[in-house]
Design a protein around this motif. Structure first.
Motif, PDB file in Angstrom:
ATOM      1  N   ASN A 141      38.816  37.447  43.513  1.00  0.00           N
ATOM      2  CA  ASN A 141      38.642  36.093  44.031  1.00  0.00           C
ATOM      3  C   ASN A 141      37.215  35.598  43.860  1.00  0.00           C
ATOM      4  O   ASN A 141      36.983  34.411  43.580  1.00  0.00           O
ATOM      5  CB  ASN A 141      39.047  36.037  45.511  1.00  0.00           C
ATOM      6  CG  ASN A 141      40.544  35.850  45.701  1.00  0.00           C
ATOM      7  OD1 ASN A 141      41.057  34.743  45.625  1.00  0.00           O
ATOM      8  ND2 ASN A 141      41.237  36.948  45.950  1.00  0.00           N
ATOM      9  N   ILE A 142      36.250  36.485  44.031  1.00  0.00           N
ATOM     10  CA  ILE A 142      34.845  36.099  43.839  1.00  0.00           C
ATOM     11  C   ILE A 142      34.611  35.691  42.389  1.00  0.00           C
ATOM     12  O   ILE A 142      33.944  34.691  42.100  1.00  0.00           O
ATOM     13  CB  ILE A 142      33.903  37.252  44.231  1.00  0.00           C
ATOM     14  CG1 ILE A 142      33.949  37.488  45.742  1.00  0.00           C
ATOM     15  CG2 ILE A 142      32.470  36.952  43.793  1.00  0.00           C
ATOM     16  CD1 ILE A 142      33.220  38.750  46.174  1.00  0.00           C
ATOM     17  N   ILE A 143      35.158  36.472  41.459  1.00  0.00           N
ATOM     18  CA  ILE A 143      35.004  36.154  40.036  1.00  0.00           C
ATOM     19  C   ILE A 143      35.634  34.800  39.720  1.00  0.00           C
ATOM     20  O   ILE A 143      35.034  33.956  39.048  1.00  0.00           O
ATOM     21  CB  ILE A 143      35.621  37.266  39.166  1.00  0.00           C
ATOM     22  CG1 ILE A 143      34.810  38.571  39.323  1.00  0.00           C
ATOM     23  CG2 ILE A 143      35.677  36.841  37.701  1.00  0.00           C
ATOM     24  CD1 ILE A 143      35.464  39.777  38.681  1.00  0.00           C
ATOM     25  N   ILE A 144      36.837  34.588  40.222  1.00  0.00           N
ATOM     26  CA  ILE A 144      37.525  33.313  39.980  1.00  0.00           C
ATOM     27  C   ILE A 144      36.729  32.170  40.588  1.00  0.00           C
ATOM     28  O   ILE A 144      36.519  31.126  39.958  1.00  0.00           O
ATOM     29  CB  ILE A 144      38.951  33.358  40.559  1.00  0.00           C
ATOM     30  CG1 ILE A 144      39.819  34.332  39.755  1.00  0.00           C
ATOM     31  CG2 ILE A 144      39.574  31.968  40.558  1.00  0.00           C
ATOM     32  CD1 ILE A 144      41.189  34.568  40.348  1.00  0.00           C
ATOM     33  N   GLU A 145      36.272  32.360  41.824  1.00  0.00           N
ATOM     34  CA  GLU A 145      35.505  31.322  42.514  1.00  0.00           C
ATOM     35  C   GLU A 145      34.248  30.957  41.727  1.00  0.00           C
ATOM     36  O   GLU A 145      33.905  29.776  41.576  1.00  0.00           O
ATOM     37  CB  GLU A 145      35.129  31.819  43.910  1.00  0.00           C
ATOM     38  CG  GLU A 145      34.249  30.885  44.698  1.00  0.00           C
ATOM     39  CD  GLU A 145      35.024  29.778  45.380  1.00  0.00           C
ATOM     40  OE1 GLU A 145      34.390  28.841  45.870  1.00  0.00           O
ATOM     41  OE2 GLU A 145      36.262  29.845  45.397  1.00  0.00           O
ATOM     42  N   SER A 146      33.563  31.984  41.216  1.00  0.00           N
ATOM     43  CA  SER A 146      32.336  31.736  40.462  1.00  0.00           C
ATOM     44  C   SER A 146      32.616  30.951  39.196  1.00  0.00           C
ATOM     45  O   SER A 146      31.873  30.028  38.837  1.00  0.00           O
ATOM     46  CB  SER A 146      31.652  33.062  40.112  1.00  0.00           C
ATOM     47  OG  SER A 146      31.257  33.751  41.277  1.00  0.00           O
ATOM     48  N   LEU A 147      33.692  31.297  38.501  1.00  0.00           N
ATOM     49  CA  LEU A 147      34.036  30.588  37.267  1.00  0.00           C
ATOM     50  C   LEU A 147      34.405  29.139  37.546  1.00  0.00           C
ATOM     51  O   LEU A 147      33.970  28.222  36.842  1.00  0.00           O
ATOM     52  CB  LEU A 147      35.193  31.308  36.559  1.00  0.00           C
ATOM     53  CG  LEU A 147      34.856  32.674  35.931  1.00  0.00           C
ATOM     54  CD1 LEU A 147      36.130  33.367  35.453  1.00  0.00           C
ATOM     55  CD2 LEU A 147      33.882  32.516  34.766  1.00  0.00           C
ATOM     56  N   VAL A 148      35.198  28.924  38.582  1.00  0.00           N
ATOM     57  CA  VAL A 148      35.610  27.561  38.924  1.00  0.00           C
ATOM     58  C   VAL A 148      34.404  26.735  39.353  1.00  0.00           C
ATOM     59  O   VAL A 148      34.229  25.587  38.944  1.00  0.00           O
ATOM     60  CB  VAL A 148      36.684  27.589  40.035  1.00  0.00           C
ATOM     61  CG1 VAL A 148      36.966  26.179  40.542  1.00  0.00           C
ATOM     62  CG2 VAL A 148      37.971  28.223  39.516  1.00  0.00           C
ATOM     63  N   GLY A 151      32.362  25.500  36.592  1.00  0.00           N
ATOM     64  CA  GLY A 151      33.063  24.651  35.638  1.00  0.00           C
ATOM     65  C   GLY A 151      33.695  25.401  34.484  1.00  0.00           C
ATOM     66  O   GLY A 151      33.985  24.820  33.439  1.00  0.00           O
ATOM     67  N   ASP A 152      33.937  26.715  34.665  1.00  0.00           N
ATOM     68  CA  ASP A 152      34.526  27.538  33.601  1.00  0.00           C
ATOM     69  C   ASP A 152      35.921  28.018  33.986  1.00  0.00           C
ATOM     70  O   ASP A 152      36.286  29.176  33.770  1.00  0.00           O
ATOM     71  CB  ASP A 152      33.630  28.750  33.325  1.00  0.00           C
ATOM     72  CG  ASP A 152      32.293  28.352  32.724  1.00  0.00           C
ATOM     73  OD1 ASP A 152      32.274  27.383  31.950  1.00  0.00           O
ATOM     74  OD2 ASP A 152      31.283  29.008  33.027  1.00  0.00           O
ATOM     75  N   ALA A 153      36.701  27.125  34.584  1.00  0.00           N
ATOM     76  CA  ALA A 153      38.023  27.522  35.055  1.00  0.00           C
ATOM     77  C   ALA A 153      38.910  28.045  33.932  1.00  0.00           C
ATOM     78  O   ALA A 153      39.808  28.868  34.167  1.00  0.00           O
ATOM     79  CB  ALA A 153      38.711  26.340  35.747  1.00  0.00           C
ATOM     80  N   GLU A 154      38.652  27.595  32.699  1.00  0.00           N
ATOM     81  CA  GLU A 154      39.491  28.052  31.579  1.00  0.00           C
ATOM     82  C   GLU A 154      39.283  29.538  31.281  1.00  0.00           C
ATOM     83  O   GLU A 154      40.100  30.158  30.585  1.00  0.00           O
ATOM     84  CB  GLU A 154      39.192  27.213  30.327  1.00  0.00           C
ATOM     85  CG  GLU A 154      37.838  27.462  29.668  1.00  0.00           C
ATOM     86  CD  GLU A 154      36.676  26.769  30.373  1.00  0.00           C
ATOM     87  OE1 GLU A 154      35.526  26.958  29.950  1.00  0.00           O
ATOM     88  OE2 GLU A 154      36.953  26.026  31.349  1.00  0.00           O
ATOM     89  N   LYS A 155      38.219  30.130  31.802  1.00  0.00           N
ATOM     90  CA  LYS A 155      37.955  31.551  31.575  1.00  0.00           C
ATOM     91  C   LYS A 155      38.636  32.456  32.599  1.00  0.00           C
ATOM     92  O   LYS A 155      38.554  33.681  32.491  1.00  0.00           O
ATOM     93  CB  LYS A 155      36.442  31.806  31.602  1.00  0.00           C
ATOM     94  CG  LYS A 155      35.676  31.107  30.481  1.00  0.00           C
ATOM     95  CD  LYS A 155      34.186  31.413  30.575  1.00  0.00           C
ATOM     96  CE  LYS A 155      33.403  30.700  29.474  1.00  0.00           C
ATOM     97  NZ  LYS A 155      31.947  30.977  29.574  1.00  0.00           N
ATOM     98  N   VAL A 156      39.264  31.853  33.587  1.00  0.00           N
ATOM     99  CA  VAL A 156      39.924  32.648  34.629  1.00  0.00           C
ATOM    100  C   VAL A 156      41.104  33.403  34.040  1.00  0.00           C
ATOM    101  O   VAL A 156      41.941  32.836  33.329  1.00  0.00           O
ATOM    102  CB  VAL A 156      40.390  31.743  35.791  1.00  0.00           C
ATOM    103  CG1 VAL A 156      41.252  32.538  36.767  1.00  0.00           C
ATOM    104  CG2 VAL A 156      39.191  31.143  36.510  1.00  0.00           C
ATOM    105  N   ARG A 157      41.179  34.700  34.336  1.00  0.00           N
ATOM    106  CA  ARG A 157      42.301  35.532  33.898  1.00  0.00           C
ATOM    107  C   ARG A 157      43.012  36.087  35.120  1.00  0.00           C
ATOM    108  O   ARG A 157      42.373  36.600  36.043  1.00  0.00           O
ATOM    109  CB  ARG A 157      41.813  36.694  33.030  1.00  0.00           C
ATOM    110  CG  ARG A 157      41.255  36.269  31.682  1.00  0.00           C
ATOM    111  CD  ARG A 157      40.753  37.473  30.907  1.00  0.00           C
ATOM    112  NE  ARG A 157      40.221  37.105  29.603  1.00  0.00           N
ATOM    113  CZ  ARG A 157      39.627  37.961  28.782  1.00  0.00           C
ATOM    114  NH1 ARG A 157      39.484  39.228  29.134  1.00  0.00           N
ATOM    115  NH2 ARG A 157      39.162  37.553  27.617  1.00  0.00           N
ATOM    116  N   THR A 158      44.311  35.970  35.124  1.00  0.00           N
ATOM    117  CA  THR A 158      45.097  36.492  36.234  1.00  0.00           C
ATOM    118  C   THR A 158      46.281  37.277  35.698  1.00  0.00           C
ATOM    119  O   THR A 158      46.723  37.078  34.559  1.00  0.00           O
ATOM    120  CB  THR A 158      45.622  35.350  37.117  1.00  0.00           C
ATOM    121  OG1 THR A 158      46.420  34.463  36.323  1.00  0.00           O
ATOM    122  CG2 THR A 158      44.475  34.566  37.740  1.00  0.00           C
ATOM    123  N   GLY A 159      46.797  38.177  36.541  1.00  0.00           N
ATOM    124  CA  GLY A 159      48.028  38.898  36.232  1.00  0.00           C
ATOM    125  C   GLY A 159      48.028  39.564  34.880  1.00  0.00           C
ATOM    126  O   GLY A 159      47.110  40.311  34.502  1.00  0.00           O
TER     127      GLY A 159
END
Length: 710
Positions: A141-148, A151-159
């Motif tokens: 969640n911290i990694i996702i939060e930092s990316l969002v 402004g790098d939401a497209e770099k978020v990887r899940t599952g």
């Protein structure tokens, strides 16, 4: 053969997990010196190249706009989150999330090998079970939060999109996190960052949104329900799939019972209980600001326009949406409710006539904006009565940044006190008698303007109409004082004919009057401007009359008391820059002359308590299109406006018209604008009573005829 094909992916998964566990064991639990030049050694090398630290920055949090009494006007956020400490979370909530997400949370060091092997066994058998610990989920969640946030939401990887390297990185970071923070700190961080669906981030927001309580007051079944949601917020959506939530909630309760966290009796009562939602979904931004959406929008623009809050507007918007700002304002919520009620009573926003009504108040001597209301709907959708512009504001601030203001309206006779003020400043008496019968000013009349030129004429020889008064019975000699409180155009022009227009303009500027579209000084290059043909914003008119009420002390309007971020950092806010711009004697003279307006002048029928030091001036433009009452006590100054914000043609004239069931041959400033002004000023009298207005010097009151000029 088909069976072998089906087993192949599962065997590959088994090998992958074994390799992962080997790497973890070799890289984390076995000293490098104890491992030879083997696969384990290579694993250590690979693992050592992964990042070993993670900056746990505060998650994005709500910003609040507060009225002067601390009540919330509006909130802004990109993620609706209100972080709280672990001690402010129900023990049931803490136990429920651990029971369902990570039963060995207090035993492992960030990664749970037992959980990994169990998940593998379930996977090989065709099932599905996660193996991430709460610490790993927190890292994710911290990694996702930092990316969002960056402004790098497209770099978020899940599952399934995560690679083995992604998972190994999360594992290593989880172990590093456990070495730096306590279990309780990690659990609190996780519960504050995790998503609970429907825009609710963190347990405090989720508790309030779904059950209407703070996180500390969640009961057992509510806690179990929220713990159920985090697994798959869309599938376990309490609003759209309550049955799914109840089924998983009961699984959470079973786990809690198995782990000895609740008794059988507690379990039985909880699983038998309904979901019992009490939904309080938060609407963010100024649209949710109830009675003060336009003031809220004003505050938003003050933040977005100010380099104090970031190098550009995008950075300032990010701070507003994510920085957890506490924005304290000058708005008086009680007075604002009165103002909003009055403008809506003047004309409902959806009335077919589609006229505008606005009230704005400031405090003399401080510049504090106390109320700002209008009768339109703060809604961008095209519909009658919907309007996003602020009727009280100029178009732009002093630096040219947009304020979403309407840009003001022609001010009519509310301009006359500034001509009168210059009359007094120039050493003349208000008792001077001038000829109100003079209506003709021929082309080429020598108007004086020492800093420019002023032109214009009322010359029948050129086919022009003679200068008119609103009342046909006042074309006779009278004092300058009477000419002001009766609002006689011919007396204003006789006064101006003896004055320097440059000095009149300077007087208006000293009070704070400026063009609502350009922020330039009020333009007196045409004689018609003497009777208010230029557009000025209601806020600036209220503030100009506040200058008279404050004994000639002008203050810039201010709406921000303080701005503090989540870490307690205070941002500087604009000062009112109060200074003496008009002499106290002239200010007292203007206030003195405007008191009779409410007793025997153009505002005599305004419903306001006149047994106090209160003064005002009405204004009405051609066609009665724009109407005003502006006035003050030493405690509060208010500009009230009623008219057209949609156009200035004949169809917007307020003549031969019925408004709220009442017929008007012509709407004047003392009518609708005057009524709402009087009601608001009376409502403010208790808290903003002010002090007595000083009397002007005797020299301003002495009898005199002045220098007549025909």
């Amino acid at each position: 053969m088909h069976r072998n094909k089906a087993l192949l992916p599962k065997l590959l998964a088994f090998v992958t997990v074994c390799v992962t566990c080997g790497i973890l064991a070799a890289g984390l639990f076995v000293p490098a010196t104890a491992v030879g030049a083997s696969v384990a050694g290579q694993s250590i090398s690979f693992f050592d190249q992964l990042p070993a630290s993670l900056d746990v920055n505060p998650p994005a949090r709500n910003s609040k706009v507060l009225a002067k009494d601390g009540s919330v006007i509006a909130t802004f956020y990109s993620q609706n989150r209100v972080p709280v400490g672990l001690e402010q979370m129900s023990p049931f909530m803490r136990d429920a999330i651990v029971a369902i997400e990570d039963a060995r949370f207090y035993e492992h060091g960030g990664v749970d090998p037992t959980g990994i092997l169990r998940a593998l066994a379930v996977t090989v058998q065709g099932g599905r079970q996660g193996a991430s610990t709460i610490t790993q989920q927190y890292v994710n969640n911290i990694i996702i939060e930092s990316l969002v946030t960056d402004g790098d939401a497209e770099k978020v990887r899940t599952g399934a999109s995560k690679t083995l390297g992604d998972k190994l990185r999360e594992m290593k970071l989880a172990i590093a996190l456990e070495k730096k923070y306590s279990k309780d700190q990690i659990l609190a961080g996780y519960l504050n960052i995790v998503y609970f669906g429907n825009g609710a981030y963190g347990v405090q927001t989720a508790a309030r949104e779904y059950f209407g309580v703070p996180a500390k007051d969640l009961d057992l079944q509510q806690s179990a329900a929220l713990a159920a949601v985090v697994n798959r917020p869309v599938y376990y959506d309490p609003l759209t799939h309550p049955d799914h939530v109840v089924a998983r909630r009961n699984v959470v309760l079973d786990k809690m019972l198995e782990q000895g966290l609740i008794t059988a009796a507690q379990h039985g009562r909880a699983v038998a209980s309904p979901l019992a939602l009490d939904v309080h979904q938060t609407v963010q931004g100024c649209a949710a600001a109830a009675s003060a959406p336009y003031f809220c929008d004003y505050i938003k623009r003050l933040i977005l326009n100010d380099p104090t809050f970031g190098p550009d507007e995008n950075a300032r918007q990010k701070l507003l949406d994510q920085g957890g700002l506490t924005i304290r304002t000058t708005l008086d919520p009680g007075l604002q409710r009165v103002a909003q009620k009055e403008v809506e009573a003047a004309l409902p926003p959806t009335d077919p006539l589609q006229r505008g009504s606005a009230l704005v108040s400031v405090q003399p001597g401080t510049g504090k904006v106390l109320a700002m209301a209008q009768n339109t709907n703060y809604n961008p959708a095209p519909a009658p009565g919907n309007y996003m512009g602020n009727l009280s504001l100029p178009e732009k601030d002093a630096n040219g940044n947009p304020l979403n203001g309407a840009g003001g309206f022609q001010i009519g006779s509310t301009m006359k006190p500034f001509v009168f003020a210059e009359w007094l400043r120039s050493g003349r008496s208000m008792a001077t008698v001038l000829d109100g019968a003079v209506r003709v000013y021929k082309a080429g009349f020598p108007w004086k303007n020492s800093c420019g030129t002023t032109s214009g004429s009322y010359d029948p020889a050129l086919g022009q109409t003679p200068l008119p008064n609103d009342d046909p019975h006042h074309y006779y000699p009278m004092t300058v004082l009477e000419g002001l409180y009766r609002s006689i155009n011919t007396i204003t022009f006789q006064s101006a004919a003896r004055l320097d227009f440059c000095k009149i303009q300077e007087m208006a500027t000293a009070a704070g009057v400026k063009n609502g579209h350009t922020n330039q000084p009020y333009d007196l290059s045409s004689i018609a401007s003497l009777i208010g043909t230029q557009d000025v914003a209601p806020l600036d008119m209220a503030n100009a009359y506040a200058t008279f009420a404050a004994g000639g002390v002008h203050c810039d309007p201010i709406a921000l008391e303080s701005v503090t971020d989540a870490q307690g950092h205070d941002y500087p806010v604009p000062s009112a820059n109060c200074s003496q711009t008009i002499s106290p004697e002239v200010a007292a003279g203007v206030a003195y002359a405007l008191k009779p307006v409410l007793v025997k002048g153009s505002g005599y029928k305004i419903p306001v308590n006149k047994d106090r030091d209160i003064f005002a001036k009405t204004g009405t433009t051609d066609g009665n299109t724009q109407t005003w009452t502006v006035g003050a006590t030493t405690g509060i100054a208010t500009a009230s406006w009623f008219g057209s914000y949609k156009g200035f043609g004949p169809e917007w004239a307020n003549q031969d018209i019925t408004i709220n069931g009442k017929y008007y041959p012509g709407v004047n400033g003392s009518d609708i604008a005057g009524t709402q002004w009087g009601h608001l000023m009376d409502a403010a009298a208790g808290e903003y009573q002010g002090t007595s207005i000083p009397s002007p010097p005797a020299s301003m009151l002495r009898e005199g005829t002045g220098n007549r000029r025909k």
